[in-house]
Structure formats: structure tokens, C-alpha cells
Design a protein around this motif. Structure first.
Motif, PDB file in Angstrom:
ATOM      1  N   ARG A   1     -57.944 -55.472  17.519  1.00 62.21           N
ATOM      2  CA  ARG A   1     -58.031 -54.934  18.878  1.00 62.21           C
ATOM      3  C   ARG A   1     -57.660 -53.451  18.924  1.00 62.21           C
ATOM      4  N   ILE A   2     -57.518 -52.833  17.774  1.00 68.92           N
ATOM      5  CA  ILE A   2     -57.234 -51.403  17.679  1.00 68.92           C
ATOM      6  C   ILE A   2     -58.502 -50.684  17.231  1.00 68.92           C
ATOM      7  N   VAL A   3     -58.865 -49.623  17.934  1.00 71.40           N
ATOM      8  CA  VAL A   3     -59.978 -48.764  17.543  1.00 71.40           C
ATOM      9  C   VAL A   3     -59.433 -47.352  17.353  1.00 71.40           C
ATOM     10  N   VAL A   4     -59.659 -46.798  16.187  1.00 72.47           N
ATOM     11  CA  VAL A   4     -59.196 -45.447  15.868  1.00 72.47           C
ATOM     12  C   VAL A   4     -60.178 -44.438  16.460  1.00 72.47           C
ATOM     13  N   CYS A   5     -59.648 -43.384  17.061  1.00 70.02           N
ATOM     14  CA  CYS A   5     -60.486 -42.337  17.641  1.00 70.02           C
ATOM     15  C   CYS A   5     -59.917 -40.973  17.241  1.00 70.02           C
ATOM     16  N   SER A   6     -60.466 -39.918  17.825  1.00 74.32           N
ATOM     17  CA  SER A   6     -60.059 -38.564  17.440  1.00 74.32           C
ATOM     18  C   SER A   6     -59.077 -37.928  18.419  1.00 74.32           C
ATOM     19  N   GLY A   7     -58.429 -38.738  19.234  1.00 75.55           N
ATOM     20  CA  GLY A   7     -57.455 -38.215  20.171  1.00 75.55           C
ATOM     21  C   GLY A   7     -57.689 -38.749  21.569  1.00 75.55           C
ATOM     22  N   PHE A   8     -56.827 -38.338  22.506  1.00 74.15           N
ATOM     23  CA  PHE A   8     -56.875 -38.872  23.858  1.00 74.15           C
ATOM     24  C   PHE A   8     -58.166 -38.497  24.573  1.00 74.15           C
ATOM     25  N   ALA A   9     -58.599 -37.238  24.441  1.00 72.52           N
ATOM     26  CA  ALA A   9     -59.836 -36.820  25.107  1.00 72.52           C
ATOM     27  C   ALA A   9     -61.030 -37.617  24.591  1.00 72.52           C
ATOM     28  N   HIS A  10     -61.057 -37.885  23.287  1.00 74.08           N
ATOM     29  CA  HIS A  10     -62.136 -38.703  22.726  1.00 74.08           C
ATOM     30  C   HIS A  10     -62.103 -40.104  23.325  1.00 74.08           C
TER      31      HIS A  10
ATOM     32  N   LEU B   1     -54.439 -32.839  13.278  1.00 77.53           N
ATOM     33  CA  LEU B   1     -54.846 -34.047  12.563  1.00 77.53           C
ATOM     34  C   LEU B   1     -56.010 -34.750  13.242  1.00 77.53           C
ATOM     35  N   ARG B   2     -56.120 -34.646  14.567  1.00 83.07           N
ATOM     36  CA  ARG B   2     -57.198 -35.264  15.332  1.00 83.07           C
ATOM     37  C   ARG B   2     -57.306 -36.764  15.073  1.00 83.07           C
ATOM     38  N   LEU B   3     -56.198 -37.468  15.240  1.00 87.07           N
ATOM     39  CA  LEU B   3     -56.178 -38.919  15.088  1.00 87.07           C
ATOM     40  C   LEU B   3     -55.502 -39.550  16.298  1.00 87.07           C
ATOM     41  N   GLY B   4     -56.155 -40.550  16.866  1.00 90.45           N
ATOM     42  CA  GLY B   4     -55.589 -41.310  17.956  1.00 90.45           C
ATOM     43  C   GLY B   4     -56.003 -42.762  17.836  1.00 90.45           C
ATOM     44  N   TRP B   5     -55.528 -43.590  18.762  1.00 88.30           N
ATOM     45  CA  TRP B   5     -55.847 -45.014  18.687  1.00 88.30           C
ATOM     46  C   TRP B   5     -55.878 -45.614  20.088  1.00 88.30           C
ATOM     47  N   MET B   6     -56.752 -46.576  20.237  1.00 87.38           N
ATOM     48  CA  MET B   6     -56.891 -47.330  21.472  1.00 87.38           C
ATOM     49  C   MET B   6     -56.535 -48.780  21.166  1.00 87.38           C
TER      50      MET B   6
ATOM     51  N   ALA C   1     -63.248 -40.616  13.012  1.00 90.01           N
ATOM     52  CA  ALA C   1     -62.206 -39.776  12.424  1.00 90.01           C
ATOM     53  C   ALA C   1     -62.255 -39.894  10.898  1.00 90.01           C
ATOM     54  N   SER C   2     -61.728 -38.884  10.225  1.00 90.40           N
ATOM     55  CA  SER C   2     -61.749 -38.848   8.759  1.00 90.40           C
ATOM     56  C   SER C   2     -61.066 -40.068   8.157  1.00 90.40           C
ATOM     57  N   ALA C   3     -61.780 -40.787   7.293  1.00 92.58           N
ATOM     58  CA  ALA C   3     -61.201 -41.960   6.636  1.00 92.58           C
ATOM     59  C   ALA C   3     -60.034 -41.568   5.733  1.00 92.58           C
ATOM     60  N   LEU C   4     -60.102 -40.388   5.122  1.00 88.55           N
ATOM     61  CA  LEU C   4     -59.025 -39.965   4.225  1.00 88.55           C
ATOM     62  C   LEU C   4     -57.749 -39.669   5.012  1.00 88.55           C
ATOM     63  N   ASP C   5     -57.892 -39.050   6.179  1.00 82.78           N
ATOM     64  CA  ASP C   5     -56.718 -38.837   7.026  1.00 82.78           C
ATOM     65  C   ASP C   5     -56.151 -40.169   7.511  1.00 82.78           C
ATOM     66  N   GLN C   6     -57.023 -41.107   7.817  1.00 84.46           N
ATOM     67  CA  GLN C   6     -56.546 -42.420   8.253  1.00 84.46           C
ATOM     68  C   GLN C   6     -55.754 -43.116   7.150  1.00 84.46           C
ATOM     69  N   LEU C   7     -56.271 -43.055   5.929  1.00 84.28           N
ATOM     70  CA  LEU C   7     -55.563 -43.665   4.802  1.00 84.28           C
ATOM     71  C   LEU C   7     -54.204 -42.998   4.588  1.00 84.28           C
ATOM     72  N   THR C   8     -54.181 -41.677   4.717  1.00 85.37           N
ATOM     73  CA  THR C   8     -52.922 -40.955   4.525  1.00 85.37           C
ATOM     74  C   THR C   8     -51.910 -41.325   5.600  1.00 85.37           C
ATOM     75  N   LEU C   9     -52.359 -41.370   6.858  1.00 87.70           N
ATOM     76  CA  LEU C   9     -51.438 -41.736   7.934  1.00 87.70           C
ATOM     77  C   LEU C   9     -50.925 -43.155   7.743  1.00 87.70           C
ATOM     78  N   ALA C  10     -51.789 -44.065   7.318  1.00 88.82           N
ATOM     79  CA  ALA C  10     -51.354 -45.441   7.080  1.00 88.82           C
ATOM     80  C   ALA C  10     -50.248 -45.488   6.025  1.00 88.82           C
ATOM     81  N   GLU C  11     -50.441 -44.756   4.935  1.00 91.97           N
ATOM     82  CA  GLU C  11     -49.428 -44.724   3.884  1.00 91.97           C
ATOM     83  C   GLU C  11     -48.163 -44.033   4.362  1.00 91.97           C
ATOM     84  N   PHE C  12     -48.322 -42.977   5.162  1.00 94.63           N
ATOM     85  CA  PHE C  12     -47.169 -42.234   5.670  1.00 94.63           C
ATOM     86  C   PHE C  12     -46.304 -43.132   6.558  1.00 94.63           C
ATOM     87  N   ILE C  13     -46.941 -43.933   7.393  1.00 94.99           N
ATOM     88  CA  ILE C  13     -46.193 -44.856   8.253  1.00 94.99           C
ATOM     89  C   ILE C  13     -45.572 -45.972   7.427  1.00 94.99           C
ATOM     90  N   GLU C  14     -46.359 -46.568   6.543  1.00 92.52           N
ATOM     91  CA  GLU C  14     -45.885 -47.732   5.792  1.00 92.52           C
ATOM     92  C   GLU C  14     -44.740 -47.381   4.860  1.00 92.52           C
TER      93      GLU C  14
END
Length: 498
Positions: free
Chosen positions: A194-203, A343-348, A369-382
């Protein structure tokens, strides 16, 4: 004069060279493509020199620009090598170019462009000495080393398919980590599907409201209730999508959501419950429950903008409204305030019935959004890096806010700081009728700061909510070494007590 090609290499897609344009593979190999238009008739050397002078004079070729070797230029333009060599030599003698053995030919440092005599002279803007505008975190505090380390680990461990087209929902790794993090830190109830990754709030707003494939089109969904104070940029985005916005008055306990009952045409409300932007009050617990009950009864939705929910300094942050009813609240979050807007990463976090509609609005690939940035953020959080960074920034921003409040208490005790101790900005209440003059004084002294009036919805009635003069002060923006001076400059422009 040297004619040694440079060591760098560049590849350009090209068509066959013509007599009037220097864009050949030879120039590309030298690392210095150069476009010049020469007349078809007349002396070639004089025309070449005139074209080079004009390119330098206009600023198109800046001082220090490396030119292609004369053999390359001659081949590209279809002129004799001696013609190009003589043109270079004469321009060196005139001071337009510089040639050194082993370094090639470059535009001379003193060959500054000359402004056209007929150009209208515009006074340069007064330089900004101190930037206290809201909207961005402390750029110098971005955790570069930890982010790079997380990126190396993430990309090394990523499956091969991660480098393909991917999933419009966003990388599964990030959605799984976000589901756990948001549940733990913000009280959000969801699962990765139920999570969709986007490029920020405006997106996210564009996906919901803009275009033919909008999830909540204005023609079907009616007006959108918004808070009486908010970003004009977001109101403009909605207006361009054909969405009419209806302002809800505010007080120290957030939006007066009871007014929604008197707006029968409204089915969706956009709120900032954790920390109203920009006035600073959180949505009261009773109002949180009331707005969810309204959405249930109306068959509508609450859009929860949790733009800086992690940053509360006087107590633990209040959990998300979404936790009260995941089927009636769309939770919108980003990394723009916690990490960086670059970073231009957001989530709904979506109700189940909206997921497929949002994915359809997102479309094929281009808005992802960039898949590589998404992977990095996932690792950064985890790995815990994100939590450590947020805690560190929470202390830093709390200290900055404390310094601002203490400075005001010492130098301008009549100025009230409104709202809770949270976020990356504070609102300073001013005496009625003084906001405009204070902003003029700030501009004169090179201090960039926003006025509260710019955030007021133009349809907010004065009887419903009287206008208040104030400044919106972003205390996260200045670098550490200038922050105290910025606060001192701010105190210097504040009006005396009446």
C-alpha cells in the motif's frame, strides 16, 4: 603553437560535418567541440577570426575555454589548415587567445565579454548576507559519508533486476523498510503493497489531482478543503489542475475541522496535523478524531502531509492521523526535511482502494524516482543511519530554535514566537501593520526572510480568521558559523514595542 589533442575524450552523436559547423568526430575525440557559423563567401581567415571574436565577446566562449586543435577545426569547417593556424596565431597576438606548448589554445583570461551597448542596464539585486527563509534543512549536515557507505552496500547487494525498468510502486526493499519505520516512528498502519514511492509531495499532489488520469479529479471530487495558511506553490499547483480550494480557519489547536460539516460539496481535506505549516500548532486530539469521523461519514478522504513529523523538541512527536483509519487517510511523507530536498524521494501510504488508481496515474517509467536512490535510502534506514541522523538533527535544530528564542527574549521580548517547539521554522508575531515595513528593512540589510501574509489563502475571510502580521523564520538554513550573526541581524530589524 601546439596542436596536441587533449587527453580527455567525449563522444557525440553527429551527422556529417559541414563547412559552417565544427562538430566532427575529430573534435569530439579532442574533447573540445566548437560550433562556429561562417559565411559561404568571403575571406575564410577573416571570417573565422570574426566568428571567434564574436563568440568570445558575447560570452559564449568564456575565459579559459579550451579550443580544438587547429587541424581539427580546419577539418570541421572545411578550410585549409594554414587558414585555421593563422587565425589562431593572429588572435593570440591580439590578446583574444592564449597558446602554450603542451596546453593547447584557450580563450585569454582578460577576454571578457562586452555587454551590448543597447542592452537595458539592470541594477544587480542586493546580495543576501543571511538566509532565514524556510523550506530546507541544514545542507551542510547531510550525512555524506554514511550515505555513500549505504549506497555502496545497497548497490553491491542489489539483484540484477534492480537495474532494469522496475516496479511503479517503487523498490520493494524501500517499501518494506518504510512500512516498518513508519509504523515504529510515526504510528502508521500499512504494508509494503500500500506504499507507492514518488518524487516528493508536489509529485504526490499531481498524481492525485492533475491530468486526465488524476485519482481525485476535480469534476468528480469537488473542492478541496485546505488550511487557511499554507504554501502558495501548492495552491497554485492545485489551481492549475482545476481544483478549487476552500480554506479552513486555524487557531492554536490547528485547523477548525468542525467547519467541514457546513461544506457539503467537500469530500477531501488536506491537513498538516503534526505541525501546522506555517503557523506551528498541532491538530488537537479531539479534532484528529473528528476529521476522521467526518471522512467516514462523507465517504471522503483526509490527506495528511507529514512534512516534518520527526522534529518535535518539547516531547515525543505525535503519531500520524493515518493510524486512526488507514482506509480514510492518505499519508504523504518525504525525505526533503529529514535529509535533503535534492534527493527527490517521497512516499504515499494509500487506502487499499486507491493503490491501483495511483499506479495508473503514475504511468510508464518516466515519473519514477531513481531506483538507486531508493535502494540507498532503504539501506540507510535499515542500518540505523537514518535514525541516528534524525536524532542528531533534532538536537541541532532544537539548539538553533532555543538560541533564536533566547535572543528574542533578550533583545525583543515583546515579540512572540508562536506554535510548538518543532520543525525547521518559527513564526514571529508582529504588531498589526508592521510586517511590510519589517520585510523592507530586511531586504535593505541583506536578510532573506518570509512574511506570514504570503502564506494566507486569499479566500480566508477576516471575520472567520483575522489576518496576523508576522515573519516565518527558517532557522535550519544558515550554516553554523553564520547562524548567530543571522539571528542578530534579524533582531536588528524588528520594530520596537508600541
Amino acid at each position: 603553437m601546439t596542436d596536441t589533442p587533449t587527453a580527455s575524450s567525449a563522444s557525440t552523436a553527429g551527422s556529417a560535418p559541414t563547412a559552417g559547423s565544427a562538430t566532427s568526430a575529430a573534435a569530439a575525440a579532442s574533447g573540445s567541440d566548437l560550433h562556429l557559423d561562417l559565411p559561404a563567401t568571403g575571406g575564410r581567415r577573416a571570417a573565422l577570426m570574426a566568428a571567434l571574436r564574436e563568440a568570445i565577446r558575447s560570452g559564449r566562449l568564456a575565459p579559459g575555454t579550451r579550443l580544438p586543435p587547429y587541424r581539427t577545426l580546419a577539418a570541421d569547417l572545411g578550410v585549409a589548415r594554414n587558414t585555421a593556424a593563422d587565425a589562431y596565431a593572429e588572435l593570440v597576438a591580439e590578446g583574444w587567445l592564449t597558446a602554450r606548448q603542451g596546453s593547447g589554445t584557450t580563450v585569454a583570461d582578460r577576454a571578457e565579454p562586452v555587454a551590448p551597448s543597447r542592452a537595458r542596464r539592470v541594477s544587480p539585486p542586493r546580495p543576501i548576507a543571511h538566509d532565514l527563509r524556510q523550506g530546507q534543512p541544514d545542507a551542510a549536515s547531510f550525512p555524506r559519508a554514511a550515505w555513500l557507505a549505504a549506497g555502496r552496500r545497497a548497490i553491491t547487494a542489489a539483484p540484477n533486476e534492480a537495474f532494469g525498468p522496475g516496479d511503479p510502486r517503487g523498490r520493494r526493499e524501500l517499501r518494506a523498510v518504510l512500512a516498518d519505520y513508519l509504523a515504529r516512528a510515526r504510528g502508521v498502519r500499512t504494508d509494503p503493497e500500500r506504499i507507492v514511492v514518488c518524487s516528493g509531495f508536489a509529485h504526490a499532489l499531481r498524481l492525485l489531482f492533475d491530468g486526465e488520469g488524476a485519482v481525485l479529479p476535480a469534476r468528480e471530487n469537488g473542492p478541496l478543503a485546505v488550511e487557511a495558511y499554507g504554501l502558495a506553490f501548492h495552491r497554485g499547483l492545485l489551481a492549475r489542475a482545476g481544483v478549487t480550494t476552500v480554506p479552513l480557519p486555524l487557531d492554536e489547536d490547528g485547523a477548525l475541522v468542525g467547519g467541514l460539516a457546513g461544506l457539503p460539496e467537500v469530500r477531501t481535506a488536506l491537513l498538516t496535523p503534526a505541525h501546522q505549516f506555517p503557523t506551528g500548532g498541532p491538530l488537537h486530539a479531539a479534532r484528529r478524531s473528528a476529521v476522521v469521523d467526518w471522512a467516514r461519514g462523507r465517504g471522503g478522504l483526509v490527506l495528511e502531509d507529514d512534512y516534518d513529523g520527526e522534529f518535535r523538541y518539547d516531547r515525543q512527536p505525535v503519531g500520524a492521523v493515518q493510524g486512526l483509519d488507514p482506509e480514510r487517510v492518505v499519508y504523504l511523507g518525504t525525505a526533503s526535511k529529514s535529509l535533503t530536498p535534492a534527493l527527490r524521494l517521497g512516499w504515499m501510504v494509500l487506502p487499499d482502494h486507491l493503490v491501483d488508481r495511483v499506479l495508473a496515474a503514475k504511468g510508464e517509467r518516466e515519473a519514477w524516482a531513481s531506483a538507486l536512490d531508493q535502494l540507498t535510502l532503504a539501506e540507510f534506514i535499515e542500518s540505523g543511519g537514518y535514525d541516528r541522523h534524525v536524532r542528531r538533527m533534532r538536537r541541532r535544530y532544537r539548539d538553533r530554535r532555543d538560541h533564536l528564542v533566547a535572543a528574542l527574549a533578550a533583545r525583543a521580548p515583546h515579540i512572540e514566537v508562536s506554535g510548538i517547539a518543532a520543525g525547521l521554522h518559527a513564526v514571529l508575531r508582529l504588531a498589526p501593520g508592521t510586517e511590510r515595513s519589517v520585510l523592507k528593512a530586511a531586504t535593505y540589510r541583506g536578510l532573506a526572510v518570509d512574511g506570514l501574509a504570503d502564506y494566507r489563502h486569499p479566500l480566508t475571510g477576516r471575520d472567520e480568521m483575522p489576518a496576523t502580521d508576522g515573519l516565518v523564520v527558517g532557522y535550519a538554513t544558515p550554516p553554523d558559523h553564520t547562524y548567530q550573526a543571522a539571528v542578530a541581524a534579524l533582531c536588528g530589524i524588528l520594530p520596537p514595542p508600541l
